[in-house]
Enzyme design. Structure first.
Site, PDB file in Angstrom:
ATOM      1  N   PRO A 166      -9.504 -53.338 -15.748  1.00 19.56           N
ATOM      2  CA  PRO A 166      -8.722 -53.456 -14.518  1.00 19.56           C
ATOM      3  C   PRO A 166      -8.125 -54.860 -14.371  1.00 19.56           C
ATOM      4  O   PRO A 166      -8.761 -55.857 -14.707  1.00 19.56           O
ATOM      5  CB  PRO A 166      -9.768 -53.224 -13.421  1.00 19.56           C
ATOM      6  CG  PRO A 166     -11.036 -53.747 -14.027  1.00 19.56           C
ATOM      7  CD  PRO A 166     -10.960 -53.424 -15.492  1.00 19.56           C
ATOM      8  N   GLY A 167      -6.905 -54.902 -13.896  1.00 21.74           N
ATOM      9  CA  GLY A 167      -6.272 -56.197 -13.624  1.00 21.74           C
ATOM     10  C   GLY A 167      -5.865 -56.257 -12.168  1.00 21.74           C
ATOM     11  O   GLY A 167      -6.504 -56.884 -11.325  1.00 21.74           O
ATOM     12  N   TYR A 181      11.224 -55.191 -11.010  1.00 24.14           N
ATOM     13  CA  TYR A 181      10.852 -53.778 -10.771  1.00 24.14           C
ATOM     14  C   TYR A 181      11.286 -53.291  -9.391  1.00 24.14           C
ATOM     15  O   TYR A 181      10.787 -52.251  -8.931  1.00 24.14           O
ATOM     16  CB  TYR A 181       9.330 -53.603 -10.847  1.00 24.14           C
ATOM     17  CG  TYR A 181       8.628 -54.272 -11.985  1.00 24.14           C
ATOM     18  CD1 TYR A 181       8.866 -53.887 -13.301  1.00 24.14           C
ATOM     19  CD2 TYR A 181       7.704 -55.280 -11.759  1.00 24.14           C
ATOM     20  CE1 TYR A 181       8.188 -54.488 -14.343  1.00 24.14           C
ATOM     21  CE2 TYR A 181       7.027 -55.891 -12.796  1.00 24.14           C
ATOM     22  CZ  TYR A 181       7.276 -55.491 -14.089  1.00 24.14           C
ATOM     23  OH  TYR A 181       6.606 -56.098 -15.111  1.00 24.14           O
ATOM     24  N   CYS A 212      20.618 -68.821  -9.114  1.00 19.91           N
ATOM     25  CA  CYS A 212      22.019 -68.372  -9.088  1.00 19.91           C
ATOM     26  C   CYS A 212      22.171 -66.959  -9.628  1.00 19.91           C
ATOM     27  O   CYS A 212      22.826 -66.734 -10.648  1.00 19.91           O
ATOM     28  CB  CYS A 212      22.856 -69.346  -9.897  1.00 19.91           C
ATOM     29  SG  CYS A 212      22.605 -71.004  -9.282  1.00 19.91           S
TER      30      CYS A 212
HETATM   31  N1  LLP Z   1      -5.078 -52.628 -20.287  1.00 20.28           N
HETATM   32  C1  LLP Z   1      -3.913 -52.580 -20.942  1.00 20.28           C
HETATM   33  C2  LLP Z   1      -3.914 -52.179 -22.346  1.00 20.28           C
HETATM   34  C3  LLP Z   1      -2.718 -52.909 -20.276  1.00 20.28           C
HETATM   35  O1  LLP Z   1      -1.559 -52.849 -20.917  1.00 20.28           O
HETATM   36  C4  LLP Z   1      -2.762 -53.289 -18.905  1.00 20.28           C
HETATM   37  C5  LLP Z   1      -1.544 -53.651 -18.193  1.00 20.28           C
HETATM   38  C6  LLP Z   1      -4.014 -53.343 -18.264  1.00 20.28           C
HETATM   39  C7  LLP Z   1      -5.152 -52.998 -18.983  1.00 20.28           C
HETATM   40  C8  LLP Z   1      -4.169 -53.732 -16.820  1.00 20.28           C
HETATM   41  O2  LLP Z   1      -3.555 -52.827 -15.992  1.00 20.28           O
HETATM   42  P1  LLP Z   1      -3.722 -52.898 -14.409  1.00 20.28           P
HETATM   43  O3  LLP Z   1      -5.134 -52.554 -14.083  1.00 20.28           O
HETATM   44  O4  LLP Z   1      -3.390 -54.287 -13.975  1.00 20.28           O
HETATM   45  O5  LLP Z   1      -2.764 -51.896 -13.920  1.00 20.28           O
HETATM   46  N2  LLP Z   1       3.933 -56.689 -14.931  1.00 20.28           N
HETATM   47  C9  LLP Z   1       3.733 -55.388 -14.335  1.00 20.28           C
HETATM   48  C10 LLP Z   1       2.452 -54.740 -14.806  1.00 20.28           C
HETATM   49  C11 LLP Z   1       2.318 -54.631 -16.288  1.00 20.28           C
HETATM   50  C12 LLP Z   1       1.010 -54.030 -16.751  1.00 20.28           C
HETATM   51  C13 LLP Z   1       0.835 -54.196 -18.210  1.00 20.28           C
HETATM   52  N3  LLP Z   1      -0.393 -53.675 -18.732  1.00 20.28           N
HETATM   53  C14 LLP Z   1       3.792 -55.499 -12.841  1.00 20.28           C
HETATM   54  O6  LLP Z   1       3.997 -56.594 -12.322  1.00 20.28           O
HETATM   55  O7  LLP Z   1       3.689 -54.495 -12.125  1.00 20.28           O
END
Ligand code: LLP
Length: 422
Positions: free
Chosen positions: A276-277, A318, A346
Protein backbone atom coordinates in the site's frame (compact mmCIF):
# COMPACT_ATOMS: atom_id res chain seq x y z
CA UNK A 1 -9.41 10.59 9.32
CA UNK A 2 -6.38 12.85 9.49
CA UNK A 3 -4.73 15.21 11.91
CA UNK A 4 -5.06 18.49 9.99
CA UNK A 5 -7.75 20.33 11.92
CA UNK A 6 -8.53 23.90 12.98
CA UNK A 7 -7.58 24.80 16.52
CA UNK A 8 -8.49 28.28 17.71
CA UNK A 9 -9.19 29.32 14.12
CA UNK A 10 -5.79 28.16 12.80
CA UNK A 11 -5.30 25.08 10.68
CA UNK A 12 -2.84 22.82 12.46
CA UNK A 13 -0.88 19.73 11.66
CA UNK A 14 -1.40 17.83 14.91
CA UNK A 15 -0.58 20.56 17.47
CA UNK A 16 1.51 22.80 15.25
CA UNK A 17 -0.07 25.79 13.49
CA UNK A 18 0.73 25.70 9.79
CA UNK A 19 1.12 29.47 9.73
CA UNK A 20 4.01 29.11 12.22
CA UNK A 21 5.74 26.57 9.98
CA UNK A 22 5.19 28.90 7.02
CA UNK A 23 6.87 31.76 8.92
CA UNK A 24 9.79 29.49 9.71
CA UNK A 25 10.43 27.64 6.43
CA UNK A 26 8.71 29.86 3.86
CA UNK A 27 6.18 28.67 1.28
CA UNK A 28 5.34 26.45 -0.46
CA UNK A 29 6.07 23.36 1.64
CA UNK A 30 4.77 19.85 2.21
CA UNK A 31 3.90 18.82 5.73
CA UNK A 32 3.24 15.29 6.96
CA UNK A 33 1.56 14.15 10.17
CA UNK A 34 3.19 11.32 12.08
CA UNK A 35 -0.08 10.49 13.87
CA UNK A 36 -1.92 10.11 10.55
CA UNK A 37 0.81 7.95 9.03
CA UNK A 38 0.78 5.75 12.11
CA UNK A 39 -3.00 5.56 12.22
CA UNK A 40 -3.30 4.56 8.59
CA UNK A 41 -0.60 1.94 8.89
CA UNK A 42 -2.21 0.48 12.00
CA UNK A 43 -5.69 0.41 10.43
CA UNK A 44 -4.29 -1.39 7.39
CA UNK A 45 -2.35 -3.87 9.54
CA UNK A 46 -5.38 -4.47 11.74
CA UNK A 47 -7.50 -5.26 8.67
CA UNK A 48 -5.07 -8.06 7.79
CA UNK A 49 -4.68 -9.50 11.26
CA UNK A 50 -4.71 -13.26 11.26
CA UNK A 51 -2.81 -13.46 7.98
CA UNK A 52 0.94 -14.01 7.78
CA UNK A 53 1.35 -10.57 6.21
CA UNK A 54 4.25 -8.23 5.49
CA UNK A 55 3.11 -4.69 4.73
CA UNK A 56 5.65 -3.19 2.38
CA UNK A 57 4.97 0.55 2.19
CA UNK A 58 5.12 1.60 -1.43
CA UNK A 59 8.02 4.02 -1.35
CA UNK A 60 7.09 5.51 -4.71
CA UNK A 61 4.12 7.21 -3.05
CA UNK A 62 6.25 9.10 -0.55
CA UNK A 63 9.95 8.39 -0.43
CA UNK A 64 11.00 10.80 2.29
CA UNK A 65 13.38 8.82 4.51
CA UNK A 66 11.80 10.15 7.72
CA UNK A 67 8.38 9.03 6.50
CA UNK A 68 9.69 5.56 5.63
CA UNK A 69 11.45 5.40 9.00
CA UNK A 70 8.26 6.37 10.84
CA UNK A 71 6.52 3.41 9.21
CA UNK A 72 9.49 1.06 9.56
CA UNK A 73 9.40 1.74 13.31
CA UNK A 74 5.89 0.26 13.30
CA UNK A 75 7.12 -2.85 11.53
CA UNK A 76 6.56 -1.87 7.90
CA UNK A 77 8.68 -3.20 5.10
CA UNK A 78 9.14 -1.42 1.78
CA UNK A 79 8.12 -1.89 -1.84
CA UNK A 80 10.81 -0.26 -3.99
CA UNK A 81 11.01 0.18 -7.74
CA UNK A 82 14.51 1.53 -8.35
CA UNK A 83 18.03 1.38 -7.00
CA UNK A 84 17.39 4.84 -5.56
CA UNK A 85 14.32 3.75 -3.64
CA UNK A 86 16.20 0.68 -2.42
CA UNK A 87 18.89 2.98 -0.98
CA UNK A 88 16.26 5.12 0.72
CA UNK A 89 14.53 2.11 2.29
CA UNK A 90 17.84 0.79 3.62
CA UNK A 91 18.82 4.24 4.93
CA UNK A 92 15.45 4.43 6.68
CA UNK A 93 16.31 1.23 8.54
CA UNK A 94 13.96 -1.14 6.75
CA UNK A 95 15.24 -4.69 7.18
CA UNK A 96 16.30 -6.10 3.76
CA UNK A 97 14.20 -9.17 4.41
CA UNK A 98 11.14 -6.90 4.39
CA UNK A 99 11.96 -5.24 1.06
CA UNK A 100 10.30 -6.29 -2.17
CA UNK A 101 11.79 -4.98 -5.41
CA UNK A 102 9.11 -4.39 -8.07
CA UNK A 103 9.15 -2.53 -11.37
CA UNK A 104 8.98 -3.27 -15.06
CA UNK A 105 12.50 -2.24 -16.09
CA UNK A 106 15.04 -3.12 -13.45
CA UNK A 107 18.57 -2.90 -14.84
CA UNK A 108 21.30 -5.48 -14.25
CA UNK A 109 22.99 -3.02 -11.90
CA UNK A 110 19.83 -2.53 -9.88
CA UNK A 111 19.22 -6.29 -9.74
CA UNK A 112 22.76 -6.82 -8.48
CA UNK A 113 22.30 -4.14 -5.81
CA UNK A 114 19.11 -5.83 -4.65
CA UNK A 115 20.77 -9.24 -4.49
CA UNK A 116 23.74 -7.84 -2.59
CA UNK A 117 21.39 -6.12 -0.14
CA UNK A 118 19.59 -9.45 0.43
CA UNK A 119 16.06 -8.24 -0.28
CA UNK A 120 13.12 -10.53 0.52
CA UNK A 121 12.07 -10.96 -3.07
CA UNK A 122 12.43 -9.53 -6.56
CA UNK A 123 9.22 -9.40 -8.57
CA UNK A 124 9.85 -10.38 -12.17
CA UNK A 125 7.79 -8.80 -14.92
CA UNK A 126 9.11 -10.33 -18.14
CA UNK A 127 11.14 -13.22 -19.48
CA UNK A 128 14.09 -11.08 -20.57
CA UNK A 129 14.20 -9.72 -17.03
CA UNK A 130 14.14 -13.27 -15.67
CA UNK A 131 17.09 -14.19 -17.90
CA UNK A 132 18.99 -11.07 -16.85
CA UNK A 133 18.43 -11.86 -13.17
CA UNK A 134 19.60 -15.42 -13.66
CA UNK A 135 22.84 -14.13 -15.20
CA UNK A 136 23.39 -11.59 -12.43
CA UNK A 137 22.68 -14.14 -9.69
CA UNK A 138 25.11 -16.62 -11.26
CA UNK A 139 27.80 -13.95 -11.47
CA UNK A 140 27.33 -13.12 -7.81
CA UNK A 141 27.10 -16.79 -6.86
CA UNK A 142 23.74 -16.36 -5.11
CA UNK A 143 20.20 -17.56 -5.62
CA UNK A 144 17.57 -14.91 -6.38
CA UNK A 145 14.23 -15.31 -4.62
CA UNK A 146 11.57 -14.16 -7.01
CA UNK A 147 7.86 -13.53 -7.25
CA UNK A 148 6.33 -13.69 -10.71
CA UNK A 149 4.19 -10.64 -11.38
CA UNK A 150 1.11 -11.79 -13.17
CA UNK A 151 -1.02 -9.52 -15.31
CA UNK A 152 -4.52 -10.85 -14.61
CA UNK A 153 -6.10 -8.81 -17.43
CA UNK A 154 -8.82 -7.15 -15.38
CA UNK A 155 -10.08 -3.60 -15.58
CA UNK A 156 -9.42 -1.80 -12.29
CA UNK A 157 -11.87 0.94 -13.35
CA UNK A 158 -9.59 3.75 -12.31
CA UNK A 159 -7.88 6.56 -14.25
CA UNK A 160 -6.41 5.22 -17.52
CA UNK A 161 -2.93 6.46 -16.59
CA UNK A 162 -2.81 4.47 -13.36
CA UNK A 163 -4.49 1.22 -14.35
CA UNK A 164 -1.92 -1.56 -14.62
CA UNK A 165 -3.64 -4.94 -14.74
CA UNK A 166 -5.09 -5.05 -18.24
CA UNK A 167 -3.62 -7.19 -20.97
CA UNK A 168 -2.61 -4.11 -22.94
CA UNK A 169 -0.65 -2.59 -20.03
CA UNK A 170 3.11 -3.03 -19.88
CA UNK A 171 3.09 -4.77 -16.51
CA UNK A 172 3.62 -8.39 -15.55
CA UNK A 173 3.39 -11.68 -17.42
CA UNK A 174 0.04 -12.45 -19.10
CA UNK A 175 -1.85 -14.71 -16.74
CA UNK A 176 -2.34 -17.25 -19.52
CA UNK A 177 1.43 -17.70 -19.83
CA UNK A 178 2.30 -17.40 -16.15
CA UNK A 179 2.30 -21.13 -15.48
CA UNK A 180 4.79 -21.84 -18.24
CA UNK A 181 7.08 -18.97 -17.20
CA UNK A 182 6.95 -20.00 -13.53
CA UNK A 183 7.95 -23.55 -14.47
CA UNK A 184 10.74 -22.18 -16.62
CA UNK A 185 11.95 -19.97 -13.75
CA UNK A 186 12.01 -22.96 -11.39
CA UNK A 187 14.40 -24.73 -13.75
CA UNK A 188 16.70 -21.74 -14.26
CA UNK A 189 20.08 -21.46 -12.56
CA UNK A 190 20.23 -18.87 -9.80
CA UNK A 191 16.45 -18.44 -9.64
CA UNK A 192 14.12 -19.59 -6.88
CA UNK A 193 10.48 -18.74 -7.58
CA UNK A 194 8.54 -18.57 -4.32
CA UNK A 195 5.29 -17.01 -5.36
CA UNK A 196 3.09 -14.76 -7.44
CA UNK A 197 2.60 -11.00 -7.42
CA UNK A 198 -0.07 -8.71 -8.82
CA UNK A 199 -1.01 -5.04 -8.79
CA UNK A 200 -3.96 -4.03 -10.93
CA UNK A 201 -3.98 -0.27 -10.48
CA UNK A 202 -4.11 2.61 -8.07
CA UNK A 203 -6.92 4.69 -6.52
CA UNK A 204 -9.46 1.88 -6.92
CA UNK A 205 -12.89 3.21 -6.03
CA UNK A 206 -14.47 -0.24 -5.76
CA UNK A 207 -13.25 -3.64 -4.73
CA UNK A 208 -14.95 -5.79 -7.38
CA UNK A 209 -11.95 -5.72 -9.79
CA UNK A 210 -10.00 -7.52 -7.07
CA UNK A 211 -12.51 -10.41 -7.18
CA UNK A 212 -11.62 -11.34 -10.75
CA UNK A 213 -7.91 -10.84 -10.19
CA UNK A 214 -7.90 -12.88 -6.98
CA UNK A 215 -9.75 -15.69 -8.72
CA UNK A 216 -7.16 -15.89 -11.48
CA UNK A 217 -4.33 -15.87 -8.96
CA UNK A 218 -6.00 -18.60 -6.91
CA UNK A 219 -6.50 -20.77 -9.98
CA UNK A 220 -2.90 -20.30 -10.91
CA UNK A 221 -1.69 -21.31 -7.44
CA UNK A 222 -3.78 -24.49 -7.72
CA UNK A 223 -2.44 -25.48 -11.14
CA UNK A 224 1.17 -24.65 -10.23
CA UNK A 225 0.93 -26.73 -7.07
CA UNK A 226 -0.72 -29.56 -8.96
CA UNK A 227 2.38 -29.54 -11.14
CA UNK A 228 4.61 -29.89 -8.09
CA UNK A 229 5.75 -26.27 -8.12
CA UNK A 230 5.98 -24.55 -4.74
CA UNK A 231 3.97 -21.36 -4.24
CA UNK A 232 4.67 -19.99 -0.78
CA UNK A 233 4.01 -16.28 -1.11
CA UNK A 234 1.44 -14.00 -2.68
CA UNK A 235 2.07 -10.29 -3.19
CA UNK A 236 -1.23 -8.50 -3.80
CA UNK A 237 0.27 -5.07 -4.53
CA UNK A 238 -1.45 -1.84 -3.47
CA UNK A 239 -4.25 0.13 -5.02
CA UNK A 240 -6.87 1.03 -2.41
CA UNK A 241 -8.47 4.36 -3.19
CA UNK A 242 -8.82 7.22 -0.72
CA UNK A 243 -11.27 10.12 -0.48
CA UNK A 244 -10.01 13.30 -2.12
CA UNK A 245 -13.14 15.24 -1.28
CA UNK A 246 -15.04 14.79 -4.55
CA UNK A 247 -16.48 11.29 -4.14
CA UNK A 248 -20.23 11.07 -3.67
CA UNK A 249 -20.10 7.57 -2.18
CA UNK A 250 -17.84 6.47 0.66
CA UNK A 251 -14.97 4.35 -0.64
CA UNK A 252 -14.32 0.81 0.52
CA UNK A 253 -11.61 0.87 3.15
CA UNK A 254 -8.94 -1.48 4.49
CA UNK A 255 -11.45 -3.45 6.58
CA UNK A 256 -13.55 -4.48 3.58
CA UNK A 257 -10.41 -5.13 1.55
CA UNK A 258 -9.02 -7.31 4.36
CA UNK A 259 -12.23 -9.35 4.42
CA UNK A 260 -12.00 -9.96 0.71
CA UNK A 261 -8.36 -10.99 0.91
CA UNK A 262 -9.04 -13.39 3.77
CA UNK A 263 -12.02 -14.91 2.01
CA UNK A 264 -9.93 -15.56 -1.09
CA UNK A 265 -6.59 -16.63 0.35
CA UNK A 266 -6.80 -17.75 3.99
CA UNK A 267 -6.90 -21.42 3.08
CA UNK A 268 -3.82 -21.36 0.80
CA UNK A 269 -1.23 -21.24 3.57
CA UNK A 270 0.81 -18.54 1.80
CA UNK A 271 2.85 -15.71 3.26
CA UNK A 272 1.16 -12.53 2.09
CA UNK A 273 2.80 -9.30 0.94
CA UNK A 274 0.96 -6.01 0.51
CA UNK A 275 2.27 -2.84 -1.12
CA UNK A 276 0.00 0.00 0.00
CA UNK A 277 1.12 3.53 -0.75
CA UNK A 278 -1.67 6.06 -1.11
CA UNK A 279 -3.89 4.60 1.60
CA UNK A 280 -1.08 5.12 4.12
CA UNK A 281 0.45 8.42 3.01
CA UNK A 282 -2.23 10.23 0.98
CA UNK A 283 -4.20 11.91 3.72
CA UNK A 284 -1.12 12.24 5.92
CA UNK A 285 0.24 15.15 3.92
CA UNK A 286 -0.76 18.58 2.66
CA UNK A 287 0.87 21.24 0.53
CA UNK A 288 0.84 24.74 1.99
CA UNK A 289 0.97 27.62 -0.44
CA UNK A 290 0.58 31.40 -0.31
CA UNK A 291 -1.64 33.54 -2.50
CA UNK A 292 0.61 35.86 -4.51
CA UNK A 293 -2.12 37.75 -6.37
CA UNK A 294 -5.87 37.78 -6.66
CA UNK A 295 -6.53 38.44 -10.33
CA UNK A 296 -10.02 39.34 -11.36
CA UNK A 297 -10.37 38.24 -14.96
CA UNK A 298 -13.14 38.96 -17.43
CA UNK A 299 -14.88 35.66 -16.80
CA UNK A 300 -12.96 34.12 -13.92
CA UNK A 301 -11.30 35.09 -10.67
CA UNK A 302 -7.86 33.60 -10.29
CA UNK A 303 -5.96 32.94 -7.11
CA UNK A 304 -2.37 32.89 -8.27
CA UNK A 305 -0.46 30.92 -5.64
CA UNK A 306 3.24 30.25 -5.14
CA UNK A 307 2.91 26.45 -5.57
CA UNK A 308 2.59 25.10 -9.08
CA UNK A 309 2.20 21.99 -11.19
CA UNK A 310 5.88 21.21 -10.74
CA UNK A 311 5.31 20.90 -6.97
CA UNK A 312 2.06 18.89 -7.15
CA UNK A 313 1.43 17.52 -10.59
CA UNK A 314 -1.68 15.36 -9.99
CA UNK A 315 -4.29 17.97 -10.97
CA UNK A 316 -2.58 18.75 -14.27
CA UNK A 317 -1.57 15.15 -15.05
CA UNK A 318 -4.75 13.28 -14.08
CA UNK A 319 -7.28 16.10 -13.67
CA UNK A 320 -7.20 15.00 -10.04
CA UNK A 321 -9.38 16.73 -7.48
CA UNK A 322 -7.72 17.97 -4.28
CA UNK A 323 -9.59 19.82 -1.56
CA UNK A 324 -8.21 23.30 -0.93
CA UNK A 325 -8.86 25.01 2.37
CA UNK A 326 -7.93 28.31 4.01
CA UNK A 327 -5.40 28.15 6.79
CA UNK A 328 -7.37 30.73 8.79
CA UNK A 329 -10.70 29.18 9.64
CA UNK A 330 -13.51 31.02 7.89
CA UNK A 331 -15.90 32.63 10.37
CA UNK A 332 -19.67 32.24 10.09
CA UNK A 333 -20.97 34.85 7.69
CA UNK A 334 -17.65 35.28 5.82
CA UNK A 335 -18.17 35.80 2.12
CA UNK A 336 -17.16 33.16 -0.44
CA UNK A 337 -16.02 33.64 -4.00
CA UNK A 338 -15.51 31.31 -6.91
CA UNK A 339 -11.90 30.96 -7.94
CA UNK A 340 -9.57 29.10 -10.23
CA UNK A 341 -6.51 28.34 -8.11
CA UNK A 342 -3.48 28.43 -10.39
CA UNK A 343 0.30 28.39 -10.14
CA UNK A 344 2.81 30.75 -11.77
CA UNK A 345 3.96 28.28 -14.45
CA UNK A 346 3.51 29.30 -18.06
CA UNK A 347 0.94 26.66 -19.00
CA UNK A 348 -2.82 26.66 -18.70
CA UNK A 349 -2.50 23.15 -17.28
CA UNK A 350 -0.89 24.68 -14.20
CA UNK A 351 -4.26 24.76 -12.46
CA UNK A 352 -5.09 23.18 -9.11
CA UNK A 353 -8.84 23.65 -9.47
CA UNK A 354 -11.43 25.47 -11.53
CA UNK A 355 -14.46 27.42 -10.35
CA UNK A 356 -14.09 26.33 -6.75
CA UNK A 357 -15.99 28.13 -4.02
CA UNK A 358 -13.59 29.30 -1.31
CA UNK A 359 -13.74 31.86 1.48
CA UNK A 360 -12.90 35.27 -0.01
CA UNK A 361 -9.12 35.52 -0.34
CA UNK A 362 -6.52 38.27 -0.33
CA UNK A 363 -2.89 38.32 -1.40
CA UNK A 364 -0.65 36.94 1.33
CA UNK A 365 -3.20 34.40 2.61
CA UNK A 366 -2.16 30.81 3.13
CA UNK A 367 -4.02 27.87 1.62
CA UNK A 368 -3.64 24.13 2.15
CA UNK A 369 -4.00 21.66 -0.70
CA UNK A 370 -5.15 18.53 1.07
CA UNK A 371 -4.46 14.83 0.47
CA UNK A 372 -1.05 15.55 -0.99
CA UNK A 373 0.99 13.10 1.06
CA UNK A 374 1.08 10.44 -1.68
CA UNK A 375 2.37 11.13 -5.19
CA UNK A 376 2.99 14.77 -4.24
CA UNK A 377 6.59 15.62 -3.40
CA UNK A 378 7.84 12.47 -5.13
CA UNK A 379 6.50 13.60 -8.50
CA UNK A 380 7.83 17.16 -8.26
CA UNK A 381 10.08 18.54 -10.96
CA UNK A 382 12.10 21.68 -11.41
CA UNK A 383 10.18 22.92 -14.45
CA UNK A 384 10.50 26.67 -14.96
CA UNK A 385 13.68 26.47 -12.81
CA UNK A 386 11.57 26.24 -9.73
CA UNK A 387 13.50 24.52 -6.99
CA UNK A 388 12.05 21.69 -4.90
CA UNK A 389 10.01 22.69 -1.88
CA UNK A 390 10.83 21.52 1.64
CA UNK A 391 9.14 18.66 3.44
CA UNK A 392 8.27 18.98 7.11
CA UNK A 393 7.31 16.18 9.50
CA UNK A 394 5.14 16.96 12.50
CA UNK A 395 4.80 14.86 15.62
CA UNK A 396 2.53 16.22 18.35
CA UNK A 397 3.77 19.72 19.11
CA UNK A 398 7.13 19.20 17.36
CA UNK A 399 8.12 19.60 13.78
CA UNK A 400 11.28 19.11 11.76
CA UNK A 401 12.33 19.94 8.23
CA UNK A 402 12.99 16.47 6.81
CA UNK A 403 14.02 17.68 3.37
CA UNK A 404 15.40 21.16 3.02
CA UNK A 405 14.38 23.45 0.22
CA UNK A 406 16.48 22.81 -2.87
CA UNK A 407 17.63 26.31 -3.79
CA UNK A 408 17.93 27.57 -7.34
CA UNK A 409 21.69 27.77 -6.74
CA UNK A 410 21.71 24.01 -6.09
CA UNK A 411 20.15 23.51 -9.49
CA UNK A 412 22.55 25.85 -11.26
CA UNK A 413 25.53 24.20 -9.58
CA UNK A 414 25.01 20.89 -11.38
CA UNK A 415 25.33 22.47 -14.81
CA UNK A 416 28.63 23.11 -16.52
CA UNK A 417 29.70 24.77 -19.74
CA UNK A 418 31.46 23.00 -22.63
CA UNK A 419 34.92 24.35 -23.41
CA UNK A 420 33.70 26.11 -26.57
CA UNK A 421 31.28 28.28 -24.65
CA UNK A 422 33.58 29.32 -21.85
N1 LLP B 1 2.73 -1.73 -6.07
C1 LLP B 1 2.98 -1.48 -7.36
C2 LLP B 1 3.61 -2.52 -8.17
C3 LLP B 1 2.63 -0.24 -7.91
O1 LLP B 1 2.86 0.01 -9.19
C4 LLP B 1 2.01 0.75 -7.09
C5 LLP B 1 1.65 2.05 -7.63
C6 LLP B 1 1.79 0.44 -5.73
C7 LLP B 1 2.15 -0.81 -5.26
C8 LLP B 1 1.14 1.41 -4.78
O2 LLP B 1 -0.16 1.68 -5.14
P1 LLP B 1 -1.13 2.53 -4.21
O3 LLP B 1 -1.41 1.71 -2.99
O4 LLP B 1 -0.43 3.80 -3.85
O5 LLP B 1 -2.31 2.73 -5.05
N2 LLP B 1 1.04 8.80 -9.60
C9 LLP B 1 -0.29 8.24 -9.53
C10 LLP B 1 -0.29 6.87 -8.91
C11 LLP B 1 0.62 5.89 -9.56
C12 LLP B 1 0.65 4.53 -8.89
C13 LLP B 1 1.76 3.70 -9.42
N3 LLP B 1 1.88 2.40 -8.83
C14 LLP B 1 -1.20 9.19 -8.81
O6 LLP B 1 -0.76 10.26 -8.40
O7 LLP B 1 -2.40 8.94 -8.67
Amino acid sequence: MDHFQYQGGRLCAEDVALADIADDVGTPFYVYSTATLERHYNVFAEALSGLDATICFSVKSNSNIAVIRTLANLGAGADVVSGGELKRALMAGVAPEKIVFSGVGKTALELADALRAGVMQINIESEPELEALSRVAMELGVEATIGLRVNPDVDARTHAKITTGRGENKFGIEWTRAHEVYARAAAMPGINPVGLAMHIGSQLGELSPFDDAFMRIKDLVATLRADGLAVESLDLGGGLGIPYGDQAEPLPGPAQYGEKVKAAFSDLGCRMIFEPGRVIAGNAGILVTRVIYVKEGATRNFLIVDAAMNDLTRPSLYDAYHDIVAISEPAAGDKSDTYDVVGPICETGDTFCRERSLPRQAAGNLLAVRTAGAYGAVMASTYNTRALVPEVLVRGGDYAVVRRRLEVEDLLDIEQQPSWLK
